[in-house]
Design a protein around this motif. Structure first.
Motif, PDB file in Angstrom:
ATOM      1  N   PHE A   1      55.875  52.909  -0.315  1.00  0.00           N
ATOM      2  CA  PHE A   1      55.610  52.875  -1.752  1.00  0.00           C
ATOM      3  C   PHE A   1      54.123  52.892  -2.119  1.00  0.00           C
ATOM      4  CE2 PHE A   1      59.994  51.019  -1.613  1.00  0.00           C
ATOM      5  CZ  PHE A   1      60.608  52.138  -2.143  1.00  0.00           C
ATOM      6  N   ARG A   2      53.251  52.586  -1.137  1.00  0.00           N
ATOM      7  CA  ARG A   2      51.821  52.709  -1.427  1.00  0.00           C
ATOM      8  C   ARG A   2      51.453  54.192  -1.577  1.00  0.00           C
ATOM      9  NH1 ARG A   2      48.671  53.813   3.267  1.00  0.00           N
ATOM     10  NH2 ARG A   2      50.204  54.360   4.810  1.00  0.00           N
ATOM     11  N   LEU A   3      52.348  55.081  -1.106  1.00  0.00           N
ATOM     12  CA  LEU A   3      52.102  56.520  -1.280  1.00  0.00           C
ATOM     13  C   LEU A   3      52.296  56.949  -2.738  1.00  0.00           C
ATOM     14  CD1 LEU A   3      53.890  57.976   1.900  1.00  0.00           C
ATOM     15  CD2 LEU A   3      51.484  57.424   1.622  1.00  0.00           C
ATOM     16  N   TYR A   4      52.999  56.071  -3.507  1.00  0.00           N
ATOM     17  CA  TYR A   4      53.182  56.362  -4.938  1.00  0.00           C
ATOM     18  C   TYR A   4      52.027  55.735  -5.700  1.00  0.00           C
ATOM     19  CZ  TYR A   4      57.770  58.123  -3.852  1.00  0.00           C
ATOM     20  OH  TYR A   4      58.791  58.865  -3.335  1.00  0.00           O
ATOM     21  N   ASP A   5      50.994  56.514  -5.889  1.00  0.00           N
ATOM     22  CA  ASP A   5      49.763  56.069  -6.514  1.00  0.00           C
ATOM     23  C   ASP A   5      50.007  55.591  -7.945  1.00  0.00           C
ATOM     24  OD1 ASP A   5      47.262  55.732  -7.492  1.00  0.00           O
ATOM     25  OD2 ASP A   5      46.475  57.640  -6.737  1.00  0.00           O
ATOM     26  N   CYS A   6      49.651  54.335  -8.238  1.00  0.00           N
ATOM     27  CA  CYS A   6      49.905  53.766  -9.572  1.00  0.00           C
ATOM     28  C   CYS A   6      48.797  54.073 -10.564  1.00  0.00           C
ATOM     29  CB  CYS A   6      50.113  52.260  -9.475  1.00  0.00           C
ATOM     30  SG  CYS A   6      48.614  51.401  -9.078  1.00  0.00           S
ATOM     31  N   SER A   7      47.726  54.674 -10.090  1.00  0.00           N
ATOM     32  CA  SER A   7      46.574  54.868 -10.976  1.00  0.00           C
ATOM     33  C   SER A   7      46.863  55.871 -12.098  1.00  0.00           C
ATOM     34  CB  SER A   7      45.357  55.338 -10.171  1.00  0.00           C
ATOM     35  OG  SER A   7      45.674  56.536  -9.513  1.00  0.00           O
ATOM     36  N   PHE A   8      47.958  56.633 -11.942  1.00  0.00           N
ATOM     37  CA  PHE A   8      48.320  57.598 -12.989  1.00  0.00           C
ATOM     38  C   PHE A   8      49.042  56.918 -14.148  1.00  0.00           C
ATOM     39  CE2 PHE A   8      48.603  60.371  -9.115  1.00  0.00           C
ATOM     40  CZ  PHE A   8      47.433  61.064  -9.372  1.00  0.00           C
ATOM     41  N   PHE A  30      54.643  47.737  -4.123  1.00  0.00           N
ATOM     42  CA  PHE A  30      53.738  48.451  -3.218  1.00  0.00           C
ATOM     43  C   PHE A  30      53.068  49.670  -3.850  1.00  0.00           C
ATOM     44  CE2 PHE A  30      56.540  46.208  -0.084  1.00  0.00           C
ATOM     45  CZ  PHE A  30      55.575  45.299   0.293  1.00  0.00           C
ATOM     46  N   TYR A  54      49.538  49.190  -4.576  1.00  0.00           N
ATOM     47  CA  TYR A  54      48.534  49.379  -3.518  1.00  0.00           C
ATOM     48  C   TYR A  54      48.207  50.864  -3.443  1.00  0.00           C
ATOM     49  CZ  TYR A  54      49.233  44.573  -2.181  1.00  0.00           C
ATOM     50  OH  TYR A  54      49.285  43.210  -2.195  1.00  0.00           O
ATOM     51  N   CYS A  65      47.031  54.316  -2.522  1.00  0.00           N
ATOM     52  CA  CYS A  65      46.740  54.880  -1.202  1.00  0.00           C
ATOM     53  C   CYS A  65      45.594  55.881  -1.239  1.00  0.00           C
ATOM     54  CB  CYS A  65      47.975  55.556  -0.637  1.00  0.00           C
ATOM     55  SG  CYS A  65      48.412  57.028  -1.540  1.00  0.00           S
TER      56      CYS A  65
END
Lengths: 185, 185
Positions: A177-184, B177, B180, B182
């Protein structure tokens, strides 16, 4: 600068997670094999020559399931261990969502299978140790004491396998789930 | 442009996950209460006036554990449902890592507790349905048929609670997650 520090912190965390994963997968492999071997070699004969009763692990289907679940967990851990070590040696990281999803689902399945197996075994052990007087189910462990003792040792290892698998499912959730970037968002 | 499309895709995914979470928490609440109620009200009397035998859910400790686990899952779901609906009404998102960790751990614990409870109950049900001839444990379900039937209904609901809890633990792993990022790694 803040981004650089954050990046360094995440790299250090990633390294720790990787080492933890390798250690847990190795522990699962060793404990899984030990649990399955302890259960599979377990048998006890009681009584005199003409009236002998033998207790073996195949008498209880749940013990067979426990052996299969732990054997499966050990084999799966071996495969994952090879993958982890190869990645570490080549210094590569997991970036593919498809692979991360496959590992996440497999780890979840392993955690739930090993937990279900040990929970059901614990229930069977309670009946064997204390009986169920309301249904006239007598205690079995005061007859097959050694059998119960060895089963308990195997079950303890299976419990540790289950706990390691639960931790591993958490690690693979992090890796996915860290591959799903939350910055968007 | 690519970043904008990716952002829109993630927003849509986030919305779907949120709706799924609310639906699953509501299902867990209803099913958890139903399972606990079905188990708790279950009893059956057999025999004639002078020699009567009563089967009740407290006879088997695992059924008591199943009632507690499902009651706990229902109560926890209610709390989480209120939180989810409040967030949706105010249009706020989960950005705090501390809260996301707390929800993730609680959801994991719920999933593992409900699964362990149903696995152990399934083992007890197998003994009640088929007995264990090697230990002279006789079948109990051909005497207490109605009791076993109602227990089966409660256990089916408890199984659904467990499956919903497993899905919820996956959702809360995603919610945690993805915080976090990436992109630094």
């Amino acid at each position: 600068m803040a981004v650089y520090i954050e990046g360094k912190k995440l790299k250090a965390m990633e390294r720790k997670v990787k080492v933890g994963e390798v250690a847990l997968r190795f522990a699962t492999l060793v404990l899984g094999v030990s649990a399955a071997a302890l259960m599979e070699t377990n048998s006890e004969v009681k009584g005199i020559v003409s009236i002998q009763t033998k207790a073996k692990f195949t008498d209880m289907k749940i013990l067979v399931f426990l052996v299969i679940a732990n054997g499966l967990a050990a084999a799966y851990s071996l495969v994952q261990l090879v993958r982890c070590l190869t990645c570490m040696l080549h210094g590569t990281m997991l970036h593919s969502k498809a692979i991360a999803w496959a590992i996440f689902i497999s780890d979840q399945v392993m955690a739930y299978i090993t937990l279900a197996a040990i929970a059901a075994t614990a229930q069977a052990a309670v009946f064997a140790e204390y009986g169920q007087p309301e249904f006239q189910w007598m205690k079995a462990c005061n007859i097959f004491t050694r059998f119960c003792f060895q089963s308990g040792e195997g079950a303890t290892m299976a419990l540790l396998v289950s706990m390691a698998s639960i931790c591993l499912s958490g690690i693979s959730a992090f890796n996915l789930f860290r591959l799903y970037d939350c910055s968007f968002i």
